[in-house]
Scaffold this motif. Structure first.
Motif, PDB file in Angstrom:
ATOM      1  N   PHE A  34       6.612 -46.810  59.148  1.00 31.71           N
ATOM      2  CA  PHE A  34       5.761 -47.682  59.957  1.00 31.71           C
ATOM      3  C   PHE A  34       5.850 -49.114  59.449  1.00 31.71           C
ATOM      4  N   ILE A  35       6.114 -50.043  60.369  1.00 35.66           N
ATOM      5  CA  ILE A  35       6.147 -51.466  60.045  1.00 35.66           C
ATOM      6  C   ILE A  35       5.084 -52.165  60.887  1.00 35.66           C
ATOM      7  N   ALA A  36       4.091 -52.700  60.235  1.00 35.62           N
ATOM      8  CA  ALA A  36       3.015 -53.376  60.958  1.00 35.62           C
ATOM      9  C   ALA A  36       3.504 -54.690  61.537  1.00 35.62           C
ATOM     10  N   GLN A  37       2.972 -55.086  62.678  1.00 37.88           N
ATOM     11  CA  GLN A  37       3.339 -56.340  63.314  1.00 37.88           C
ATOM     12  C   GLN A  37       2.963 -57.513  62.412  1.00 37.88           C
ATOM     13  N   GLY A  38       3.944 -58.416  62.201  1.00 36.84           N
ATOM     14  CA  GLY A  38       3.666 -59.602  61.415  1.00 36.84           C
ATOM     15  C   GLY A  38       3.825 -59.405  59.923  1.00 36.84           C
ATOM     16  N   LYS A  39       4.256 -58.227  59.482  1.00 34.53           N
ATOM     17  CA  LYS A  39       4.424 -57.961  58.061  1.00 34.53           C
ATOM     18  C   LYS A  39       5.865 -57.551  57.790  1.00 34.53           C
ATOM     19  N   GLY A  40       6.404 -57.976  56.653  1.00 33.00           N
ATOM     20  CA  GLY A  40       7.753 -57.610  56.271  1.00 33.00           C
ATOM     21  C   GLY A  40       7.811 -56.196  55.720  1.00 33.00           C
ATOM     22  N   LYS A  41       9.048 -55.678  55.600  1.00 28.18           N
ATOM     23  CA  LYS A  41       9.215 -54.305  55.134  1.00 28.18           C
ATOM     24  C   LYS A  41       8.817 -54.154  53.669  1.00 28.18           C
ATOM     25  N   ARG A  42       8.997 -55.239  52.872  1.00 34.81           N
ATOM     26  CA  ARG A  42       8.673 -55.124  51.454  1.00 34.81           C
ATOM     27  C   ARG A  42       7.189 -54.885  51.234  1.00 34.81           C
ATOM     28  N   LYS A  43       6.332 -55.574  52.020  1.00 33.60           N
ATOM     29  CA  LYS A  43       4.892 -55.449  51.851  1.00 33.60           C
ATOM     30  C   LYS A  43       4.285 -54.326  52.677  1.00 33.60           C
ATOM     31  N   ALA A  44       5.090 -53.722  53.530  1.00 27.45           N
ATOM     32  CA  ALA A  44       4.559 -52.659  54.384  1.00 27.45           C
ATOM     33  C   ALA A  44       4.331 -51.391  53.571  1.00 27.45           C
ATOM     34  N   PRO A  45       3.212 -50.663  53.853  1.00 29.58           N
ATOM     35  CA  PRO A  45       2.978 -49.406  53.142  1.00 29.58           C
ATOM     36  C   PRO A  45       4.047 -48.379  53.499  1.00 29.58           C
ATOM     37  N   LYS A  46       4.397 -47.554  52.529  1.00 28.04           N
ATOM     38  CA  LYS A  46       5.458 -46.579  52.749  1.00 28.04           C
ATOM     39  C   LYS A  46       4.889 -45.332  53.423  1.00 28.04           C
ATOM     40  N   ILE A  47       4.589 -45.483  54.710  1.00 29.17           N
ATOM     41  CA  ILE A  47       4.063 -44.370  55.500  1.00 29.17           C
ATOM     42  C   ILE A  47       4.857 -44.284  56.790  1.00 29.17           C
TER      43      ILE A  47
END
Length: 610
Positions: free
Chosen positions: A550-563
């Protein structure tokens, strides 16, 4: 007047009476007539060498004024007694007034007493006749005029009261912006009074221009006085109907247009027929909405109405902390004075607060409602856009009917539009979400038109943002999720607001709603996901792979939670939102309150919902 002496020899002089009473005394004697005891055995007296006495035939000759005193064996003149108490030596001096006339030998003195046309006696007779002519008497004229003015005033007053009662019953404003005589609309009160006068000749004869300047009964002060009197009489009837019975109160606070804090109070009681009655008893101004200020306002109202807090058996407020707080709220302060004044929330308001809590405390749900409200505002900004929306939707319906996607029949596929939600009634959002899902394609088309042809500036930017948000899977998912949840709670909300709802049924409906939400949590994920997926395919919205990260809108992959997407939509939104809703319902509809209400329902003659 009943104790006036009839014997002329025993009467006090007319001047002995108060000047304010003399005319009443005179009128009483004139109405009674001269004292003429015709059957009396008149005694004889020696005059010279003959016995002489009063001759009763004289009564026939001088019937209008001649009187005889049994106690003094003397003759008197009633008219001269009443109006000529001091006539000097004229026509016998004081003989026929004070001492009386008893020289029966000189009976010609009776005629000489009458005298000429302008004699003192005839002047007294004329005054007597004037006094008896009430229609010509100045006091009678004054009284007649006063009575006429009083009758006119009562007609005018009753007309004013009738108009005010009508406006009060209908809850209509009284005043107008321009109440001058040249105004085309002088306000509801004056226009209604004029309408009544135009259709009632009796009222027309005494109203407006035909009324005295100071008693037209059209000024705002007079209107307010009559309204205050009506309120006072209404409260008096309500308090008398309550009597010594037990009662409960419903209280809410709000600000009026002048930004003053107001507290509205409703009393609830059971009448002698066993019916549950609710009566609004007043709006109290409070300096602040602290629990202490509210308590003082309630006590002041009770004191004015003559109600005792010892008879209070129930409290019902909204869920604000100053009203409901366990230790410093109004509930706790009243319970200190009366342990029997049990506190019960308004069920409909509890449900309202439960929906608000979910809508505001979950970021994704709050975002969905934010987008939805702005879509309604943009699309409904003008009648032109609403017409375009209806036309687009109608074309979509015809197309769906032609390809067999929709069934036709009576009552199906009715013309509709986007429903505007109410900020203070979250249950109304259900209708908004349903209409948005139904008209989704048409709404997108209208937003595209606004983005391309609408006014440049903020509105085009807002429209572009709305289009981007609406065409995301997350928006479609939260839209359908809240539509499903609100379908359950909306049915409950409508049931709780029914006037004929009873306690037992209300509690059972709450329990049923909790069960339906729990069932949705346990077994509703797959069916909801399928509905959302179908909706997205129809509207060309990309459905993410549930097994991907899951990649939240407006957030990069590095900061995205690993879910995974599945975890985000199923756990963080689906389960979380339903759990929040269940927790709010459990907290606000606690078992203790339900048990208390069930006990009350068993003890009261009516189970009507509190």
């Amino acid at each position: 007047m009943e104790d006036l002496p009839t014997d002329p020899g025993l009467r006090p002089r007319i001047t002995n009476y108060s000047p304010n009473d003399q005319d009443q005394v005179r009128r009483a004697y004139l109405l009674a007539g001269p004292c003429q005891p015709r059957d009396h055995a008149f005694p004889q007296k020696i005059f010279g060498n003959k016995l002489r006495r009063f001759n009763k035939d004289w009564f026939g000759l001088y019937s209008s004024w001649l009187e005889y005193s049994v106690s003094k064996d003397s003759a008197y003149c009633l008219c001269c007694y009443l109006f000529n108490p001091d006539i000097g030596d004229q026509t016998g001096g004081d003989s026929f007034v004070g001492e009386g006339f008893s020289n029966w030998k000189k009976n010609d003195r009776l005629q000489s007493h009458v005298g000429g046309s302008n004699s003192a006696h005839n002047q007294a007779v004329a005054k007597c006749q004037d006094l008896l002519k009430q229609k010509q008497h100045i006091q009678t004229v004054f009284e007649k005029q006063a009575k006429h003015d009083e009758d006119d005033y009562l007609i005018r007053l009753n007309a004013a009261i009738d108009c005010i009662r009508f406006l009060l019953r209908q809850g209509i404003a009284f005043r107008g912006h321009d109440e001058s005589e040249n105004s085309s609309n002088r306000g509801n009160y004056l226009e209604l009074l004029k309408f009544l006068a135009d259709h009632n000749d009796e009222v027309k004869a005494v109203a407006f221009g035909n009324a005295p300047q100071n008693v037209k009964l059209t000024s705002p002060d007079v209107q307010q006085d009559i309204v205050t009197a009506a309120a006072s009489e209404t409260l008096k009837v309500i308090v008398e109907e309550i009597g010594d019975a037990l009662f409960s109160i419903l209280v809410d606070e709000a600000r009026d247009i002048s930004v003053k804090e107001q507290m509205a109070v409703v009393v609830r009681y059971i009448d002698k027929k066993g019916n549950v009655i609710e009566r609004f008893v007043g709006i109290e101004h409070v300096s602040s909405t602290s629990a202490i200020s509210l308590k003082e306002a309630v006590e002041k109202l009770f004191s004015r109405l003559g109600l005792s807090i010892s008879k209070l058996r129930g409290q019902g407020y909204d869920g604000a902390s100053n009203m409901q707080g366990e230790f410093n709220g109004l509930k706790a302060l009243i319970l200190k004075d009366n342990l029997s004044a049990y506190y019960v929330w308004c069920f409909a308001h509890q449900l309202q607060l439960a929906l608000v809590a979910v809508a505001k405390n979950h970021e994704d749900i709050a975002m969905m409602f934010f987008v939805t409200n702005n879509v309604v505002n943009v699309v409904g900004a003008s009648s032109k856009r609403r017409d375009i929306l209806r036309g687009k939707h109608a074309a979509k319906v015809v197309e769906a009917l032609n390809v067999g996607e929709l069934a036709s029949g009576q009552g199906l596929n009715q013309e509709t539009n986007l429903k505007r939600p109410g900020d203070t009634r979250w249950g109304s959002h259900y209708g908004t979400l349903v209409s948005l899902i139904t008209m989704f394609e048409a709404v997108i088309d209208v937003l595209e038109i606004v983005r391309m042809e609408g006014p440049k500036g903020d509105q085009r930017t807002m429209t572009r943002m709305l289009l981007g948000s609406m065409q995301l899977f997350e928006f479609a998912f939260t839209l359908h999720l809240m539509r499903t949840i609100l379908a359950i709670t909306s049915e409950l909300s409508q049931a709780l607001q029914r006037q004929d709802q009873d306690i037992v049924n209300a509690i059972s409906l709450v329990k049923l709603s909790k069960k339906r939400l729990q069932h949705m949590r346990d077994d509703g994920w797959q069916s909801l996901f399928e509905v959302v997926s179908t909706f997205c395919e129809k509207n060309e919205i990309i459905v993410p792979n549930m097994n991907e990260r899951f990649i939240a809108q407006g957030k990069g992959k590095r900061k995205a939670p690993k879910i995974t997407n599945l975890h985000h939509y199923q756990v963080e939104i689906f389960y979380n939102v339903i759990d929040m809703q269940l927790l709010e319902l459990k907290t606000r509809f606690d078992e203790g309150t339900s048990e208390l209400l069930l006990c009350v329902a068993c003890l009261t003659p009516s189970n009507s919902f509190f």
